[in-house]
Design a protein around this motif. Sequence first.
Motif, PDB file in Angstrom:
ATOM      1  N   ASN A  94       0.812  -1.203   0.000  1.00  0.00           N
ATOM      2  CA  ASN A  94       0.000   0.000   0.000  1.00  0.00           C
ATOM      3  C   ASN A  94       0.855   1.267   0.000  1.00  0.00           C
ATOM      4  N   THR A  95       1.866   1.298   0.864  1.00  0.00           N
ATOM      5  CA  THR A  95       2.788   2.424   0.929  1.00  0.00           C
ATOM      6  C   THR A  95       4.198   1.891   1.086  1.00  0.00           C
ATOM      7  N   MET A  96       5.170   2.649   0.606  1.00  0.00           N
ATOM      8  CA  MET A  96       6.569   2.312   0.807  1.00  0.00           C
ATOM      9  C   MET A  96       7.344   3.587   1.072  1.00  0.00           C
ATOM     10  N   ALA A  97       8.302   3.501   2.001  1.00  0.00           N
ATOM     11  CA  ALA A  97       9.099   4.652   2.372  1.00  0.00           C
ATOM     12  C   ALA A  97      10.524   4.221   2.660  1.00  0.00           C
ATOM     13  N   TRP A  98      11.433   5.182   2.571  1.00  0.00           N
ATOM     14  CA  TRP A  98      12.820   4.984   2.938  1.00  0.00           C
ATOM     15  C   TRP A  98      13.181   5.950   4.059  1.00  0.00           C
ATOM     16  N   TYR A  99      13.812   5.416   5.093  1.00  0.00           N
ATOM     17  CA  TYR A  99      14.338   6.188   6.209  1.00  0.00           C
ATOM     18  C   TYR A  99      15.851   6.014   6.262  1.00  0.00           C
TER      19      TYR A  99
ATOM     20  N   ARG B 158       0.210   4.204  -3.005  1.00  0.00           N
ATOM     21  CA  ARG B 158      -0.257   3.317  -4.067  1.00  0.00           C
ATOM     22  C   ARG B 158      -0.611   4.072  -5.344  1.00  0.00           C
ATOM     23  N   ASP B 159      -1.080   5.311  -5.216  1.00  0.00           N
ATOM     24  CA  ASP B 159      -1.417   6.121  -6.376  1.00  0.00           C
ATOM     25  C   ASP B 159      -0.188   6.640  -7.120  1.00  0.00           C
TER      26      ASP B 159
ATOM     27  N   ASN C 125      10.557   0.795   4.643  1.00  0.00           N
ATOM     28  CA  ASN C 125       9.377   0.563   5.455  1.00  0.00           C
ATOM     29  C   ASN C 125       8.183   0.445   4.517  1.00  0.00           C
ATOM     30  N   ALA C 126       7.316  -0.527   4.772  1.00  0.00           N
ATOM     31  CA  ALA C 126       6.178  -0.735   3.889  1.00  0.00           C
ATOM     32  C   ALA C 126       4.923  -1.067   4.670  1.00  0.00           C
ATOM     33  N   GLY C 127       3.814  -0.513   4.228  1.00  0.00           N
ATOM     34  CA  GLY C 127       2.500  -0.923   4.687  1.00  0.00           C
ATOM     35  C   GLY C 127       1.945  -1.926   3.702  1.00  0.00           C
TER      36      GLY C 127
END
Length: 120
Positions: A32-37, A53-54, A96-98
């Motif tokens: 659904n979401t992905m991020a980098w920290y 996701r969009d 990090n991912a939802g």
Amino acid sequence: QVQLVESGGGLVQAGGSLRLSCTATGSISSINTMAWYRQAPGKQRELVASIIRDGITNYADSVKGRFTISRDDAKKTGYLQMNSLKPEDTAVYYCNAGITYYYTRRGNYWGQGTQVTVSS
């Protein structure tokens, strides 16, 4: 069980480039979401970039114009393309991912971290 596996870190000279990848494994329905920290020694962990996701992206001011976040849903993989790297970019980078798994369940997961070192 869902896991995020990171790769692509290493040592690079200032001005160089690296591409990090983050692949989700397990019974995954969607990311659904992905991020980098990133986190440097003695520093707080900070958000670098995120993508929903969009396809909408957000970046920390310190990396705008240099880093690009993207995703390949068929491969269940997210990427962070890092260009014009600076010594201050040196840190351990975490994805990090939802994730939706088993069709209906949702969870949030962290990768194991990958070291990025930029020399001057």
